[in-house]
Scaffold this motif. Structure first.
Motif, PDB file in Angstrom:
ATOM      1  N   HIS A  59       0.844  -1.211   0.000  1.00 17.13           N
ATOM      2  CA  HIS A  59       0.000   0.000   0.000  1.00 17.13           C
ATOM      3  C   HIS A  59       0.872   1.251   0.000  1.00 17.13           C
ATOM      4  O   HIS A  59       1.595   1.509   0.960  1.00 17.13           O
ATOM      5  CB  HIS A  59      -0.913   0.010   1.235  1.00 17.13           C
ATOM      6  CG  HIS A  59      -1.738   1.253   1.362  1.00 17.13           C
ATOM      7  ND1 HIS A  59      -2.700   1.610   0.436  1.00 17.13           N
ATOM      8  CD2 HIS A  59      -1.753   2.241   2.299  1.00 17.13           C
ATOM      9  CE1 HIS A  59      -3.266   2.753   0.806  1.00 17.13           C
ATOM     10  NE2 HIS A  59      -2.709   3.156   1.925  1.00 17.13           N
ATOM     11  N   HIS A  61       1.318   5.546  -1.653  1.00 17.23           N
ATOM     12  CA  HIS A  61       0.950   6.703  -2.471  1.00 17.23           C
ATOM     13  C   HIS A  61       2.335   7.221  -2.890  1.00 17.23           C
ATOM     14  O   HIS A  61       2.865   8.142  -2.281  1.00 17.23           O
ATOM     15  CB  HIS A  61       0.168   7.729  -1.665  1.00 17.23           C
ATOM     16  CG  HIS A  61      -0.976   7.121  -0.897  1.00 17.23           C
ATOM     17  ND1 HIS A  61      -2.158   6.787  -1.515  1.00 17.23           N
ATOM     18  CD2 HIS A  61      -1.106   6.749   0.404  1.00 17.23           C
ATOM     19  CE1 HIS A  61      -2.979   6.253  -0.611  1.00 17.23           C
ATOM     20  NE2 HIS A  61      -2.355   6.207   0.551  1.00 17.23           N
ATOM     21  N   HIS A 245      -5.046  -0.969   5.941  1.00 19.02           N
ATOM     22  CA  HIS A 245      -5.227  -0.652   7.371  1.00 19.02           C
ATOM     23  C   HIS A 245      -6.049  -1.715   8.128  1.00 19.02           C
ATOM     24  O   HIS A 245      -5.485  -2.470   8.899  1.00 19.02           O
ATOM     25  CB  HIS A 245      -5.779   0.764   7.570  1.00 19.02           C
ATOM     26  CG  HIS A 245      -4.897   1.804   6.942  1.00 19.02           C
ATOM     27  ND1 HIS A 245      -3.579   1.955   7.309  1.00 19.02           N
ATOM     28  CD2 HIS A 245      -5.111   2.688   5.938  1.00 19.02           C
ATOM     29  CE1 HIS A 245      -3.029   2.907   6.572  1.00 19.02           C
ATOM     30  NE2 HIS A 245      -3.941   3.369   5.731  1.00 19.02           N
TER      31      HIS A 245
HETATM   32 ZN   LIG Z   1      -2.948   5.240   2.390  1.00 18.41          ZN
END
Ligand SMILES: [Zn+2]
Length: 430
Positions: A59, A61, A245
């Motif tokens: 995960h 960005h 998460h």
């Molecule tokens: Zn994130």
């Protein structure tokens, strides 16, 4: 033409590995005599480089490298409102491209050759992934803020991006739909995402049950359903779901995720740094048959993309949180960052074996952090960091050899200029 990894350590043995195109075709034991042509490329391991699968970051960005060290030590809402959103407002393709370029450089230098990303300007991200040659599962940030027009626009845009990816970026980019979260995307769009990803067999990347607030609001708005139950009622929970998460979940939620074989991504550093509540319950997940994987989240909230650090932090967080040193042993954490992650994103990689994709790193076994070698997996998780990676190979191509990546000085130099411009723009225009 072959690529040879000669005299490298594999398990307890010394082997020579032949790579043709993207694949590991043959592993020669010490008594075998491979025939190496003079035209072949050879990396000599000298019995001191260990061959391992490269890591997969579950995960990210990635382009948020632009934000690294900008706005640390703030609570989540102030961090978003004062630091992140003002700068993301009006972010251009050029900024995103350079952010991505630096991120991939950092990943290559720390042994990661696959990642699951969500960010603005999808095409700019895809272009850089294709240019630098590691595997990116990419999604745009699908946000409609419950506005019908925006929802239609986003659905259309994502459909276009899907077809465009097949045409323009067929090699290293895997297209995914990335509804940001249940509190930024309408029910209608979530249903659309479920249908579109099912029709085209695509991953669906979302932030899920990250804070308690998200759970409370969800229950209020959706007849007492938890975020997982809500997504399940909209047919989003499936093996295609890649949920980041997943902290505030019940036994019932875990049972749904397990039954539907969804991917759960643990981001320990980001969770602790933003103090958004925790801890992620790894033992409970494993006990119901979920095999979580690991991610760093963006460099805005981590601040590193080094998966070696993430492994150590994951292991320590679990032991500390549950008061049990037997929880999250090194081998479990290593597989969360390699074998299980590659598999759950549909790649034939994550292990050193004949027929697997050549997603490979060589690490220096003589490095000060890797000795003595009582247990090399323990050394990798608890003692080393990404800088022990000597050589990084993706799809059979050598992207870093003996710690040198082609063009790295230029990338860093240009990125620094762009990052400065990125931050200064705030003071001028916003
Ligand atoms: Zn994130």
């Amino acid at each position: 033409m072959s690529l040879w990894l000669k005299n490298v350590i594999h398990g307890e043995d010394s082997v020579t590995i032949q790579i043709v195109d993207e694949y590991i075709v043959k592993i020669y034991r010490q008594n075998d005599t491979p025939i190496i042509s003079t035209e072949d490329e050879v990396i000599e391991g000298n019995h001191s480089l260990r061959v391992l699968p490269s890591l997969f970051n579950g995960h990210t960005h990635a382009s948020m490298t632009l934000f690294r060290s900008y706005g640390d030590d703030l609570p989540l809402m102030r961090w978003l409102q004062e630091k992140i959103w003002p700068l993301e407002n009006g972010i251009t393709e050029e900024f995103v491209e350079w952010g991505m370029r630096l991120a991939i450089l950092e990943m290559i230098k720390t042994g990661t050759t696959g990642f699951n990303d969500m960010y603005w300007h999808y095409t700019a991200c895809a272009k850089v992934v294709e240019e630098m040659g590691i595997h990116g599962v990419l999604s745009g940030v699908f946000v409609d803020l419950f506005d019908n027009n925006r929802a239609k626009e986003q659905q259309q845009l994502n459909e276009e991006l899907y077809w465009m990816t097949k045409e323009r970026f067929p090699k290293y980019v895997q297209f995914a739909i990335g509804p940001h979260a249940i509190y930024t995307v309408s029910e209608n769009s979530l249903r659309w995402a479920a249908e579109f990803t099912e029709t085209h067999q695509l991953p669906l990347h979302i932030h899920l049950a990250e804070t308690e607030h998200e759970v409370i609001e969800c229950k209020k708005q959706h007849q007492g359903k938890s975020p997982v139950e809500y997504l399940n009622s909209l047919h989003l929970v499936s093996p295609r779901l890649k949920a980041a998460h997943v902290i505030h979940v019940s036994d019932q939620d875990r049972a749904i995720l397990s039954e539907k074989q969804a991917t759960v991504i643990h981001n320990p550093t980001s969770n602790m740094k933003l103090a958004v509540g925790g801890p992620f319950n790894l033992p409970q997940m494993l006990s119901v048959g979920i095999q979580p994987i690991l991610g760093t989240d963006g460099a805005g909230s981590n601040n590193s993309l080094d998966m070696f650090q993430e492994m150590k932090i994951a292991a320590l967080l679990q032991k500390h949180a549950w008061g049990d040193p037997e929880v999250a042993p090194a081998n479990t954490v290593w597989e969360m960052a390699t074998k299980h992650a590659w598999k759950q994103f549909g790649y034939n990689a994550g292990e050193i074996a004949e027929g697997k994709l050549a997603e490979i790193i060589l690490v220096n076994e003589k490095d000060v952090s890797m000795v003595p070698d009582h247990n090399y997996i323990s050394n990798l998780v608890y003692s080393a960091n990404g800088h022990i990676v000597d050589t990084t190979i993706s799809s059979g191509r050598v992207l870093m050899k003996h710690r040198k990546v082609k063009g790295e000085e230029e990338i860093i130099q240009e990125f620094c200029k762009i990052a400065k411009k990125f931050v200064q723009r705030k003071h001028q225009n916003l």
